[in-house]
Design an enzyme around this catalytic site. Structure first.
Site, PDB file in Angstrom:
ATOM      1  N   TYR A 146       1.242  -1.012   0.306  1.00  0.00           N
ATOM      2  CA  TYR A 146       0.163  -0.223   0.092  1.00  0.00           C
ATOM      3  C   TYR A 146       1.260   1.656   0.287  1.00  0.00           C
ATOM      4  CZ  TYR A 146      -3.321   3.635   1.641  1.00  0.00           C
ATOM      5  OH  TYR A 146      -3.884   4.181   2.034  1.00  0.00           O
ATOM      6  N   ASP A 246       9.520   4.911   0.277  1.00  0.00           N
ATOM      7  CA  ASP A 246       8.301   4.764   1.568  1.00  0.00           C
ATOM      8  C   ASP A 246       8.004   4.716   2.690  1.00  0.00           C
ATOM      9  OD1 ASP A 246       5.997   5.241   1.869  1.00  0.00           O
ATOM     10  OD2 ASP A 246       4.195   4.191   1.128  1.00  0.00           O
ATOM     11  N   LYS A 273       2.673  11.096   7.882  1.00  0.00           N
ATOM     12  CA  LYS A 273       1.867  10.482   9.653  1.00  0.00           C
ATOM     13  C   LYS A 273       2.489  11.007  10.550  1.00  0.00           C
ATOM     14  CE  LYS A 273       0.304   6.504   7.558  1.00  0.00           C
ATOM     15  NZ  LYS A 273      -1.386   7.100   7.854  1.00  0.00           N
TER      16      LYS A 273
END
Length: 437
Positions: A146, A246, A273
């Site tokens: 993801y 990522d 985040k």
């Protein structure tokens, strides 16, 4: 004692109300629970309260974003100081420089930083930057991984035995994905350097970058092998391609993120985040020559990029406060709490005679109800029976005051103490016992 869903009538009422104004009563797919989600009212430290007054240990922390839990004093103070000065301007502020300097200091691979408003946008712009820098169209990504809600990043996110093929096929995640997107994303299995080498032999001159999360959550939260990451970087660079790390989630693994733990130097890094201190944030970071595609000082840049709320000072100040509090000692504490829960969960599985394995590092762990050797997305793809057990596990924990992800993911916070970990572990043990019964 009432149990979910009977224990949350207030959430039931809010969901009925939400269905009148939102598709399926939902504006964020990840938080949906069947038959309806639990609505949060407030959070403090490592706990959240729902609208019915039930209290939970929060072991998902807004899907890994809240590394300090809720109402971190330093972040609260920073935001309170900034609010009366303004929340967003059509001009840059000192705060974005200071957060960028902090990130450059922590990540040896990073020389320049550009902010965005989400991890999705950070990955999206990193992919576009790789294309702009190399002049090539294709990217390589890991099957099942993801990387946010961007067509190219979503390819083969949830492929299944019915469509994944003998060699990973590029499959659409969302209905209506253009065929051109699938053509320009080459999918490979995780931790398989031979498969990656084969892809580069076939399309090396067309590949702009390899997009890699070194411990991909949706692909099992399996840590990458060191030889695999070393080989990946070598293979990509030999072909003139870039490596995009990522670290939207994995940056919470250590002081210098996952790349610090593995000793890898990517060309670009996507962040999000935890760097926003609880506010919407993303960042694209990397080598100055690659990041120069964004540079507007000589005229129109190779890759224009804007955003009304990008680098707003509320997010920047909260991010500085949150990241400053993430000291080496804070990471040591998170590692210890994580080790306690991973080891205890594995022991509980054995105690109750259940198939299962607990994987992860640092403040992240994930439970798989399988005894199969796990190496990649396909090896942990759940059967119908395993999906049922995950649902029972998730809802059993809710009934025992623990909030986790419905697919077995746990993300811990610095606000958790050893006593909290013991109570969470007791709830896990009781839940596994109930599944057996």
């Amino acid at each position: 004692m009432s149990t979910y869903p009977d224990s949350v009538p207030g959430s039931r009422d809010l969901f009925a109300r939400a269905r009148k104004v939102m598709p399926g009563g939902n504006t964020r797919t990840t938080v949906y629970i069947d038959p309806f989600p639990i609505y949060a009212a407030r959070g403090e430290g490592c706990r959240v309260w729902d609208v019915d007054g039930n209290v939970y240990y929060d072991c998902i922390n807004n899907f890994t974003a809240m590394i300090h839990g809720y109402a971190q004093p330093e972040a609260v103070a920073a935001v309170a100081d900034q609010l009366p000065l303004g929340t967003a301007f059509g001009a840059p502020t000192l705060s974005e420089i200071e957060l960028a300097e902090l990130l450059v200091d922590r990540l040896p691979s990073v020389e320049h930083v550009r902010f965005a408003n989400s991890g999705t946008e950070a990955v999206m712009m990193a992919i576009k930057a790789a294309r702009a820098f190399t002049g090539r169209p294709k990217i390589v990504k890991i099957e099942g991984a993801y990387h946010g809600s961007y067509d190219f990043a979503e390819v083969s996110l949830d492929s299944s035995p019915s469509n994944w093929g003998d060699i990973p096929a590029s499959t659409a995640y969302a209905k209506g994905t253009p065929e051109g997107v699938l053509k320009d994303v080459v999918v490979v299995p995780f931790n398989d350097i031979e498969a990656l080498a084969a892809v580069f032999r076939a399309w090396g001159s067309e590949i702009a970058a390899v997009l890699i999360d070194p411990m991909p959550n949706r692909a099992g939260l399996i840590p990458a092998r060191q030889d695999y990451l070393d080989g990946l970087v070598k293979t990509a660079h030999a072909a003139g391609s870039l490596v995009i790390f990522d670290e939207v989630i994995s940056f919470r693994l250590g002081y210098s993120g996952a790349q610090g733990l593995w000793g890898i130097t990517p060309d670009l890094t996507a962040l999000g985040k935890i760097i926003g201190g609880g506010f919407p944030v993303g960042a694209i970071a990397g080598r100055s020559d690659v990041m120069a595609v964004f540079d507007p000082t000589g005229g129109k840049p190779a890759l224009p990029h804007g955003g009304t709320f990008t680098a707003n000072p509320v997010t920047m100040r909260a991010g500085i406060a949150a990241m400053t509090a993430l000291t080496p000692e804070a990471f040591k504490h998170l590692d210890e709490i994580g080790d306690t829960l991973r080891q205890g969960t594995s022991e509980a599985l054995k105690k109750h005679g259940l198939p299962g394995v607990c994987v992860g590092l640092g403040s992240l762990f994930k439970l798989h109800f399988t005894d199969n050797p796990i190496t990649d997305y396909r090896s942990v793809y759940p059967t119908a029976a395993e999906r049922k057990m995950l649902d029972q596990f998730h809802k059993g924990l809710l009934n025992r005051g623990v909030l986790s992800a419905s697919y077995g993911l746990f993300a811990l916070s610095t606000s958790m103490e050893a006593a909290d970990a013991d109570k969470i572990l007791a709830a896990i043990d009781e839940t596994l016992g109930a599944i057996v019964r």
